[in-house]
Design a protein around this motif. Structure first.
Motif, PDB file in Angstrom:
ATOM      1  N   PHE A 128       0.910  -1.272  -0.058  1.00 51.01           N
ATOM      2  CA  PHE A 128       0.118  -0.074  -0.019  1.00 51.01           C
ATOM      3  C   PHE A 128       0.766   1.214   0.166  1.00 51.01           C
ATOM      4  O   PHE A 128       0.494   2.234   0.199  1.00 51.01           O
ATOM      5  CB  PHE A 128      -0.966  -0.048   1.247  1.00 51.01           C
ATOM      6  CG  PHE A 128      -1.940  -1.269   1.231  1.00 51.01           C
ATOM      7  CD1 PHE A 128      -3.112  -0.888   0.471  1.00 51.01           C
ATOM      8  CD2 PHE A 128      -1.623  -2.343   1.959  1.00 51.01           C
ATOM      9  CE1 PHE A 128      -4.114  -1.941   0.519  1.00 51.01           C
ATOM     10  CE2 PHE A 128      -2.558  -3.213   1.939  1.00 51.01           C
ATOM     11  CZ  PHE A 128      -3.691  -3.227   0.911  1.00 51.01           C
ATOM     12  N   SER A 202       3.290   1.655  -4.965  1.00 52.46           N
ATOM     13  CA  SER A 202       2.242   0.806  -4.134  1.00 52.46           C
ATOM     14  C   SER A 202       1.527  -0.202  -5.132  1.00 52.46           C
ATOM     15  O   SER A 202       0.792   0.073  -6.168  1.00 52.46           O
ATOM     16  CB  SER A 202       1.148   1.963  -3.870  1.00 52.46           C
ATOM     17  OG  SER A 202      -0.343   1.311  -3.595  1.00 52.46           O
ATOM     18  N   HIS A 204      -1.214  -1.930  -4.434  1.00 51.76           N
ATOM     19  CA  HIS A 204      -2.615  -1.655  -4.397  1.00 51.76           C
ATOM     20  C   HIS A 204      -3.061  -0.613  -5.319  1.00 51.76           C
ATOM     21  O   HIS A 204      -4.024  -0.487  -6.222  1.00 51.76           O
ATOM     22  CB  HIS A 204      -2.889  -1.105  -2.853  1.00 51.76           C
ATOM     23  CG  HIS A 204      -4.435  -0.814  -2.664  1.00 51.76           C
ATOM     24  ND1 HIS A 204      -5.399  -1.663  -2.761  1.00 51.76           N
ATOM     25  CD2 HIS A 204      -4.782   0.200  -2.538  1.00 51.76           C
ATOM     26  CE1 HIS A 204      -6.600  -1.245  -2.387  1.00 51.76           C
ATOM     27  NE2 HIS A 204      -6.461   0.004  -2.374  1.00 51.76           N
ATOM     28  N   ALA A 205      -2.029   0.477  -5.361  1.00 55.48           N
ATOM     29  CA  ALA A 205      -2.626   1.635  -6.414  1.00 55.48           C
ATOM     30  C   ALA A 205      -2.240   1.260  -7.857  1.00 55.48           C
ATOM     31  O   ALA A 205      -2.832   1.598  -8.557  1.00 55.48           O
ATOM     32  CB  ALA A 205      -1.679   2.881  -5.982  1.00 55.48           C
ATOM     33  N   ALA A 206      -1.177   0.523  -8.045  1.00 54.15           N
ATOM     34  CA  ALA A 206      -1.103  -0.135  -9.553  1.00 54.15           C
ATOM     35  C   ALA A 206      -2.182  -0.840  -9.758  1.00 54.15           C
ATOM     36  O   ALA A 206      -2.706  -0.723 -11.012  1.00 54.15           O
ATOM     37  CB  ALA A 206       0.172  -1.111  -9.349  1.00 54.15           C
ATOM     38  N   ASN A 208      -4.999  -0.615  -8.800  1.00 53.50           N
ATOM     39  CA  ASN A 208      -6.556   0.474  -8.906  1.00 53.50           C
ATOM     40  C   ASN A 208      -6.569   1.305 -10.277  1.00 53.50           C
ATOM     41  O   ASN A 208      -7.689   1.494 -10.682  1.00 53.50           O
ATOM     42  CB  ASN A 208      -6.434   1.299  -7.917  1.00 53.50           C
ATOM     43  CG  ASN A 208      -7.188   0.939  -6.560  1.00 53.50           C
ATOM     44  OD1 ASN A 208      -8.570   1.539  -6.501  1.00 53.50           O
ATOM     45  ND2 ASN A 208      -6.667   0.357  -5.545  1.00 53.50           N
ATOM     46  N   VAL A 209      -5.180   1.508 -10.993  1.00 55.61           N
ATOM     47  CA  VAL A 209      -5.263   2.087 -12.142  1.00 55.61           C
ATOM     48  C   VAL A 209      -5.008   1.179 -13.277  1.00 55.61           C
ATOM     49  O   VAL A 209      -4.720   1.588 -14.459  1.00 55.61           O
ATOM     50  CB  VAL A 209      -4.343   3.261 -12.107  1.00 55.61           C
ATOM     51  CG1 VAL A 209      -4.485   4.477 -11.230  1.00 55.61           C
ATOM     52  CG2 VAL A 209      -2.830   2.647 -11.898  1.00 55.61           C
TER      53      VAL A 209
END
Lengths: 409, 412
Positions: A128, A202, A204-206, A208-209
């Motif tokens: 994260f 991150s 999680h961020a990766a 998410n996009v």
């Protein structure tokens, strides 16, 4: 020469960052894998050579650590930390997926490393983000994919079935793709600034996009995509695109015809197969073949004629698919200019004549076995700076002498 | 604006996501990315240009939400390459560019007279990166693909499934995103190579090959052990652990409509902790006290897990299990992970851009931060021909009058 020839990368062994190291190593970087005493846990990751476990028999290890060198270093001991720092002193890049506080506690974190080695690029890959304590809670591929967005969009029309996580450790893969893009960008920046930097990735961020409309439908107008069998999750339900062929295998019928030439080619093929009289929508298919002016896809569902013509193309594809083998469907459609695909198992693609002809599979010599093993090959053809597996994954501590000399190892 | 890539200019023919996603990265780090679009077909070689989603229900060729998402920070010019003048303008732009990018079907740019040899004649050290489904050589070089086709052919679709069901596949173009990542890596690698040697090159990226590399251990299990993934396809549950003996390992129903929670016990210690949280008799079942026993009996184990999760809130379950050291996560809905999740919001993952026609709208940001040269996304995608005057003025010295005249002549 290869693009990253002469670049030295220090990788602290961790399952989440291994792929980033491989992507750099196979492009020529000298990636030194730092394993804890006794070896990294991933050496015991199945599957194994002949299904027999052993620290040098993990096929997972073999794949993710090609072209790297390995040393054992005990970062818990002062002498071990000195050895790591000695490696850092000659390194361009450090990649790691450690708990967020671990390197700081050892005195081995950014920005201390930058003081010692201003040109160092330090990339940290965490669930994260480096600044988020949640990164230190346990997480696996399944939980990251569930929380990051991919799982919401994947599954079946029947929502009593759970949504689905695709296989292949794609959470870590996606994080590693972004880590490598960031590292390469930082290497280019360093050519003008002369300085390294810290990179916070991150996973999680990766994820998410990496969800297409899952995210941007919500961002743009607050709508939520719903999962569907074998095709894009969607706001408005769309027609099935996956068909089981006469031989039991599935195909993806892709995007149906959208221009007159495609409608015409499909109509011709349908007739050649003698199937035209089984298609009630045949008249609309012919209408598509002689369509004048732009065929506006945004009118599907709004304009009756456009909807019927588009639907006829889809129905014709489904009818043909049910009547012939998956491979014949794939070949026939593509020769008619239609983007469809056979749903292969990975190993079937590996053996497919196209990828064999392109030399996708590459032989890698394993001296201990005295044989070559066929590996998945290059993700791109870069003739002036070729991708190459320089050697098989390292055995435990294989490069101690090379890197530290006999007296120190 | 980030300076990391500010010295590079990209002559960009990409579209959709597999190509546009790559140059979005470059633009976010300061590269000057100039989209070349066809005025006659209103830029429709990128099908997303005028497609949903739309903000405020305003439709139009400049208003596509996905197009905006994938093309932030880029410049856009129109060139009618059927005209000699437009081809001359393109040639001059290529001379002043570091990289030419496209993701057409193989051979399209070549047919327009701008294949690698032509590009190299214009600028000897040009980097040309093409991205298509099957690459520019081999028996399927002419074949067309979209993300879902790449996923089908590469095995990604096959390995996303539940027992007794057809493949679930991926409910979005994972390989358009990921093909874009490989394209970005290829561009950056080729730039590094050129900086070090002065040499350009043509990179032939086949998206399906990039996808195949994502199944490494599966392919080695095949080439080394001869074990494929076809024979057990009917029984496969891809929510279960692929390699390590972990169970429970699944996505379970939670309270509410279409609410789910993922739970994983990595080892016996996780299982014992899970038993303390759940506190039910079945957790003490003797045959489930070892990983091997649980893996062997996963259907019954999953049924027991579901009976416990079904009446509970997914966030409460995940919170309790994570507090006990067990990997767990709600299956997050878009609204939850975009608007209610500090791990994305506080990371700055959803920047708002200003788009000339759409107005202000949020987009996907980048999931990384660089301490010295971080990315910046503030400007929306270009409207059709939005930067004709600016770019042709800056690169070719054209006056506003010249640009207006070329527009009237159908060149722009």
């Amino acid at each position: 020469m290869t693009a990253l020839n002469g670049m030295r990368v220090i990788e602290l062994a961790h399952e989440r960052v291994a792929f980033a190291g491989k992507l750099l190593a196979d492009m020529g970087a000298d990636v030194i894998l730092v394993e804890p005493p006794g070896g990294a846990a991933e050496r015991h990751h199945p599957p194994f050579l002949n299904d027999a476990p052993g620290p040098d028999r993990s096929l997972w290890w073999w794949h993710y650590h090609t072209s790297k060198r390995s040393v054992e270093i005990d970062l818990g001991a002062p002498a071990g930390r000195e050895r790591l720092l000695a490696l850092i002193d000659q390194a361009d890049v450090l990649i790691e997926a450690e708990p967020t506080r671990r390197l700081a506690d050892l005195g081995l974190d950014w920005p201390d490393l930058a003081t010692r080695r201003p040109t160092l690029i330090h990339a940290a890959l965490t669930p994260f983000g480096r600044g988020n304590p949640a990164s230190d809670l346990p997480a696996t591929d399944l939980t990251l994919m569930a929380g990051g967005g991919p799982v919401w969009s994947c599954g079946y029309d029947d929502h009593s079935l759970p949504p689905v996580r695709g296989l292949g450790d794609q959470a870590a893969n996606t994080g590693c793709h972004y880590a490598v893009m960031s590292i390469l960008t930082a290497l280019l920046a360093r050519m003008t600034t002369g300085r390294g930097q810290f990179i916070d990735v991150s996973i999680h961020a990766a994820l998410n996009v990496t969800t297409e409309g899952g995210s941007y439908q919500w961002l743009v107008n607050g709508t939520t995509v719903q999962r569907q069998t074998g095709r894009h999750a969607s706001i408005v339900p769309t027609g099935p695109t996956q068909v089981q062929c006469a031989d039991g295998r599935y195909v993806n019928t892709g995007v149906p015809p959208r221009i007159p030439a495609e409608f015409a080619a499909l109509n011709e093929w349908l007739n050649a197969l003698g199937l035209a009289d089984q298609l009630p929508e045949a008249v609309f298919l012919e209408m598509g073949a002689t369509w004048q002016g732009p065929f506006d896809l945004s009118l599907i569902g709004k304009d009756d004629t456009v909807t019927a013509v588009f639907g006829a193309g889809r129905e014709a594809l489904k009818l043909i698919a049910r009547s012939i083998s998956a491979y014949d469907f794939f070949m026939g459609c593509q020769r008619a200019g239609l983007a469809t695909g056979i749903i292969y198992a990975p190993e079937e693609a590996f053996e497919d004549p196209h990828f064999r002809a392109r030399g996708f599979d590459v032989p890698v010599f394993h001296p201990e076995l005295d044989r070559y093993i066929r590996y998945p090959g290059a993700p791109w053809r870069m003739p002036a700076s070729p991708w190459r597996i320089a050697r098989r994954a390292p055995t435990l501590g294989e490069h101690e002498h090379e890197l530290f000399g006999p007296e120190d190892s | 604006m980030s300076g990391a890539l500010a010295r590079y200019r990209i002559c960009d023919f990409t579209g959709q996501l597999a190509g546009a996603g790559a140059t979005k990265w470059l633009a976010a780090f300061g590269a000057e990315v100039i989209r070349i679009e066809d005025p006659v077909r209103q830029g429709r070689w990128d099908i997303l240009r005028g497609m949903e989603p739309f903000k405020d229900e305003r439709r139009g060729i400049d208003l596509g939400g996905a197009f905006n998402n994938h093309n932030t920070g880029k410049y856009g010019i129109t060139l009618n390459l059927r005209t000699t003048k437009a081809r001359e303008i393109l040639a001059e732009i290529v001379r002043q560019s570091d990289v030419v990018t496209e993701n057409f079907a193989a051979g399209v740019l070549e047919n327009w007279g701008f294949g690698y040899d032509a590009l190299r004649a214009l600028r000897p050290d040009i980097i040309y990166v093409s991205n298509c489904g099957f690459g520019h050589t081999g028996p399927y070089a002419e074949f067309k693909t979209w993300g879902p086709i790449v996923q089908a052919v590469s095995g990604l679709t096959h390995l996303s499934t539940l027992p007794g069901q057809p493949p679930a596949g991926w409910g979005y173009s994972y390989m358009d995103h990921t093909g874009g990542y490989y394209m970005a890596m290829a561009i950056l690698l080729a730039l590094i190579h050129r900086e070090r040697t002065g040499e350009g090159q043509w990179v032939d990226l086949a998206c399906t090959e990039a996808a195949l590399t994502l199944h490494g251990p599966t392919l080695l299990d095949w080439s080394v052990n001869g074990r494929g993934t076809r024979a057990d396809a009917e029984q496969r549950n891809s929510n279960r652990s692929q390699w390590l003996p972990m169970a429970p390992h699944g996505i379970y129903p939670a309270q509410g409509d279409d609410e789910w929670v993922a739970v994983v016990c990595r080892h016996d210690a996780d299982w014992q902790q899970l038993g303390r949280v759940i506190d039910a008799d079945w957790c003490q079942s003797p045959s489930w006290q070892t990983a091997a026993g649980r893996v062997e009996d996963q259907d019954r184990l999953d049924a027991a897990m579901s009976s416990w999760t079904r009446t509970r809130d997914k966030h409460a379950i995940a919170g309790a299990l994570r507090a006990a050291g067990i990997p767990a996560s709600p299956v997050m809905r878009p609204a939850e992970r975009v608007d209610e999740d500090p791990a994305t919001g506080d990371f700055g993952l959803w920047p708002t851009v200003a788009h000339s026609a759409i107005g202000e709208v949020r987009v996907d940001g980048l999931p990384v931060h660089l301490s010295e040269t971080d990315w910046s996304i503030t400007r929306g995608a270009p409207c059709l021909g939005e930067h004709n005057a600016e770019i042709l003025g800056r690169l070719l010295g054209y006056s506003r009058e010249t640009v207006d005249a070329l527009t009237a002549e159908g060149v722009l």
